[in-house]
Design a protein around this motif. Structure first.
Motif, PDB file in Angstrom:
ATOM      1  N   VAL A 192       0.836  -1.198   0.000  1.00  0.00           N
ATOM      2  CA  VAL A 192       0.000   0.000   0.000  1.00  0.00           C
ATOM      3  C   VAL A 192       0.874   1.254   0.000  1.00  0.00           C
ATOM      4  O   VAL A 192       0.568   2.251  -0.678  1.00  0.00           O
ATOM      5  N   ALA A 193       1.976   1.206   0.740  1.00  0.00           N
ATOM      6  CA  ALA A 193       2.906   2.341   0.750  1.00  0.00           C
ATOM      7  C   ALA A 193       3.511   2.556  -0.639  1.00  0.00           C
ATOM      8  O   ALA A 193       3.699   3.697  -1.076  1.00  0.00           O
ATOM      9  N   VAL A 194       3.810   1.462  -1.340  1.00  0.00           N
ATOM     10  CA  VAL A 194       4.345   1.564  -2.705  1.00  0.00           C
ATOM     11  C   VAL A 194       3.330   2.220  -3.625  1.00  0.00           C
ATOM     12  O   VAL A 194       3.650   3.157  -4.365  1.00  0.00           O
ATOM     13  N   TYR A 195       2.086   1.746  -3.574  1.00  0.00           N
ATOM     14  CA  TYR A 195       1.037   2.319  -4.424  1.00  0.00           C
ATOM     15  C   TYR A 195       0.852   3.802  -4.133  1.00  0.00           C
ATOM     16  O   TYR A 195       0.718   4.616  -5.065  1.00  0.00           O
ATOM     17  N   SER A 196       0.853   4.161  -2.853  1.00  0.00           N
ATOM     18  CA  SER A 196       0.618   5.546  -2.456  1.00  0.00           C
ATOM     19  C   SER A 196       1.762   6.453  -2.885  1.00  0.00           C
ATOM     20  O   SER A 196       1.543   7.545  -3.435  1.00  0.00           O
ATOM     21  N   PHE A 197       2.989   6.011  -2.634  1.00  0.00           N
ATOM     22  CA  PHE A 197       4.158   6.829  -2.981  1.00  0.00           C
ATOM     23  C   PHE A 197       4.225   7.078  -4.484  1.00  0.00           C
ATOM     24  O   PHE A 197       4.401   8.225  -4.927  1.00  0.00           O
ATOM     25  N   CYS A 198       4.087   6.031  -5.272  1.00  0.00           N
ATOM     26  CA  CYS A 198       4.173   6.179  -6.727  1.00  0.00           C
ATOM     27  C   CYS A 198       3.034   7.044  -7.255  1.00  0.00           C
ATOM     28  O   CYS A 198       3.241   7.855  -8.174  1.00  0.00           O
ATOM     29  N   PHE A 199       1.852   6.895  -6.676  1.00  0.00           N
ATOM     30  CA  PHE A 199       0.721   7.709  -7.116  1.00  0.00           C
ATOM     31  C   PHE A 199       0.984   9.181  -6.834  1.00  0.00           C
ATOM     32  O   PHE A 199       0.769  10.042  -7.710  1.00  0.00           O
ATOM     33  N   VAL A 200       1.435   9.498  -5.625  1.00  0.00           N
ATOM     34  CA  VAL A 200       1.667  10.894  -5.243  1.00  0.00           C
ATOM     35  C   VAL A 200       2.731  11.525  -6.142  1.00  0.00           C
ATOM     36  O   VAL A 200       2.552  12.643  -6.653  1.00  0.00           O
ATOM     37  N   VAL A 201       3.841  10.829  -6.360  1.00  0.00           N
ATOM     38  CA  VAL A 201       4.916  11.396  -7.177  1.00  0.00           C
ATOM     39  C   VAL A 201       4.451  11.570  -8.618  1.00  0.00           C
ATOM     40  O   VAL A 201       4.766  12.573  -9.272  1.00  0.00           O
ATOM     41  N   THR A 202       3.706  10.594  -9.140  1.00  0.00           N
ATOM     42  CA  THR A 202       3.194  10.709 -10.510  1.00  0.00           C
ATOM     43  C   THR A 202       2.275  11.913 -10.648  1.00  0.00           C
ATOM     44  O   THR A 202       2.353  12.659 -11.631  1.00  0.00           O
ATOM     45  N   VAL A 203       1.400  12.126  -9.663  1.00  0.00           N
ATOM     46  CA  VAL A 203       0.510  13.286  -9.691  1.00  0.00           C
ATOM     47  C   VAL A 203       1.314  14.579  -9.616  1.00  0.00           C
ATOM     48  O   VAL A 203       0.992  15.567 -10.302  1.00  0.00           O
ATOM     49  N   VAL A 204       2.377  14.599  -8.820  1.00  0.00           N
ATOM     50  CA  VAL A 204       3.229  15.789  -8.722  1.00  0.00           C
ATOM     51  C   VAL A 204       3.899  16.073 -10.063  1.00  0.00           C
ATOM     52  O   VAL A 204       3.977  17.235 -10.498  1.00  0.00           O
TER      53      VAL A 204
END
Length: 301
Positions: A192-204
């Motif tokens: 879940v941490a992997v999914y969240s981190f990658c999602f946040v950076v991609t959105v940034v």
């Protein structure tokens, strides 16, 4: 008023192939949600999502077409090319999702328990929802970066993939909150941490590109994105290995769907959806990385 040296209205905004595609998007979108609102009907979260997609895409398309026709986009402090390319890709993904969900949950061949008139309206709405997806996909095809063409980052394959990656991550999050029981193991919490981190950076990355602030960064944007994409590939590889083991191995979970598991409320179903889309996003990040490397080498020729 002092003349700007050019026409006040940009007729190419509605006569070019991209402009015609946007006019079709407005027509199909308005027709779709009008049919549903008039007689087709919608209910529950699935129907509400579909109506949101059609009205949201219609509103933003009207905004884009108006800005380009009146040249108002030149007054906005954003990268217009990145914004329109990102929205076209997002609208394509959202519209195809709605075009699948609505007929799946609301269209039936017989007239019972609904009337034949309602059935016909729902079938018509489904047809126009499919046409709406085609219209947005046509814009993505027309505005994508061509080989050797200097264009905005979001119009490149790498930029378009960023939108798809974020969209797939949203599907994963939806399955996570649907009783996926990810909190049972530390390993699945890592996923879940992997999914969240990658999602946040991609959105940034998308946000920085759309706002046109890449030149203000104190580090090279393109190289940083490539390095992040490599890190995302490695992180998703770990999740692609860990999640299936701790969800479907007999030691930690269940390799088969439990027989007494209620449809729509079964943790095993959510875990399967997460596993599938984990591999989908892993593939997307790998393609993104490969394409970024290709562009990097081509640019030096």
């Amino acid at each position: 008023m002092e003349s700007t040296g050019g026409p006040y209205l940009n007729t190419a905004a509605v006569t070019s192939p991209v402009g015609i595609a946007r006019l079709l998007q407005m027509t199909f979108g308005c027709t779709t949600f009008s049919l549903v609102a008039h007689r087709g009907g919608f209910s529950a979260a699935y129907g509400t999502f579909c109506m949101f997609v059609w009205t949201f895409c219609f509103a933003v398309t009207v905004f884009i077409l108006t800005c380009e026709f009146t040249h108002l986009h030149s007054c906005l402090t954003i990268s217009w090319g990145n914004f329109t390319a990102a929205f076209a890709m997002l609208a394509t993904l959202m519209s195809v999702t709605a075009a699948v969900i609505y007929p799946l949950y609301f269209v039936q061949l017989d007239c019972y328990p609904i009337s034949c008139e309602v059935r016909d309206f729902r079938i018509a709405a489904s047809v126009f929802a499919g046409l709406l997806f085609i219209a947005y996909a046509a814009e993505v095809f027309l505005t994508r970066a061509k080989p050797g063409q200097v264009t905005s980052y979001m119009a490149t394959v790498s930029g378009l993939l960023k939108i798809v990656q974020a969209f797939v991550a949203c599907i994963i999050f939806g399955a996570l909150v649907n009783d996926s029981q990810y909190g049972k193991h530390v390993a699945t919490q890592w996923c879940v941490a992997v999914y969240s981190f990658c999602f946040v950076v991609t959105v940034v990355v998308v946000a920085v590109s759309v706002t046109g602030k890449t030149a203000l960064l104190c580090f090279p944007f393109e190289r940083s994105v490539v390095i992040y994409t490599l890190g995302a590939v490695l992180l998703y590889v770990s999740a692609a290995v860990i999640w299936p083991v701790f969800c479907f191995d007999s030691k930690y979970g269940s390799p088969r769907r439990p027989g007494l598991c209620a449809k729509g409320k079964c943790p095993w179903d959510s875990q399967l959806v997460i596993a599938i889309f984990t591999y989908v996003n892993l593939l997307l990040y790998i393609v993104d990385l490969a394409y970024s490397q290709r562009i990097r080498f081509v640019s030096h020729i």
